[in-house]
Design an enzyme around this catalytic site. Sequence first.
Site, mmCIF file in Angstrom:
data_model
loop_
_atom_site.group_PDB
_atom_site.id
_atom_site.type_symbol
_atom_site.label_atom_id
_atom_site.label_comp_id
_atom_site.label_asym_id
_atom_site.label_seq_id
_atom_site.Cartn_x
_atom_site.Cartn_y
_atom_site.Cartn_z
ATOM 1 N N TYR A 50 38.361 40.908 43.027
ATOM 2 C CA TYR A 50 38.726 39.519 43.310
ATOM 3 C C TYR A 50 40.169 39.233 42.906
ATOM 4 O O TYR A 50 40.942 38.652 43.679
ATOM 5 C CB TYR A 50 37.775 38.568 42.582
ATOM 6 C CG TYR A 50 37.990 37.118 42.948
ATOM 7 C CD1 TYR A 50 37.698 36.665 44.219
ATOM 8 C CD2 TYR A 50 38.494 36.205 42.023
ATOM 9 C CE1 TYR A 50 37.899 35.336 44.576
ATOM 10 C CE2 TYR A 50 38.698 34.885 42.362
ATOM 11 C CZ TYR A 50 38.396 34.452 43.635
ATOM 12 O OH TYR A 50 38.608 33.138 43.988
ATOM 13 N N SER A 74 44.045 31.896 44.552
ATOM 14 C CA SER A 74 43.344 31.590 43.301
ATOM 15 C C SER A 74 44.261 31.905 42.136
ATOM 16 O O SER A 74 45.119 32.797 42.220
ATOM 17 C CB SER A 74 42.069 32.428 43.171
ATOM 18 O OG SER A 74 41.497 32.292 41.885
#
Length: 257
Positions: free
Chosen positions: A150, A137
């Site tokens: 995250y 990501s």
Amino acid sequence: MAQKVFITGASSGIGEALAVWYAAQGARLGLAARRGDALAALNERLGGGHACYPLDVADATALHAAAADFVARFGAPDIVIASAGVSAGTLTECEEDLAVFRRIMDINVYGMAATFAPFIPAMRAASGERRLVGIASVAGIRGLPGAEAYSASKAAAIAYLESLRLEMRAHGIRVVTIAPGYIETPMTAVNPYKMPFLLPVDRAAERFAAAIARGASYVVIPWPMGIVAKLLRLLPNALYDRLFAGAPRKPRGLALR
């Protein structure tokens, strides 16, 4: 011959979209996710004949059994895609978030390695180029406020995949790192803020598949987000902190991709 593709996180989001894309190309699929009912429904929607593996990617024993079954049924995979991932807003100061932090790291980092590990011996022994694909990501490029777990997990995934790429080079196995920006999935549906360059998941899957086919070592999709990510990486810490300290946060609590 039909490609053989194993995909984790196949019950929704990016994993599901990739399964649909590869099935349309005639691939034989291994579909892994925690929700067995969703996998069965997807298999039926794709015409059946694919292998379904209800499992948690943090369970290396279950993944080893799934890999052994897939190889026995179809042979060594051409492509293994570690797409399973979770995201949640986390705050280190909140003690109850530590369990969420561990869970995110277990799935997004350990789960990726556990997905690849049991397939590598068969892929090394097989002829032709093979692909190990990790879904990272852009959140792993710079730490985002309220997303300690995250961002940390995706930064770790990017570094892990780079190391793995070097290890697999001599064995004819290409390691592809895909760092998505904002993609329309259940994960991003809970974001209470504007998401620049938001890309429909079916279009994203097509672009992912193209990057996988050419064996790209690292790619950001959609590409404008790659430019933004590079610019953010170049910002001095003091300026980055001023710009992003007050940025909107993802809601706390575990949201599944």
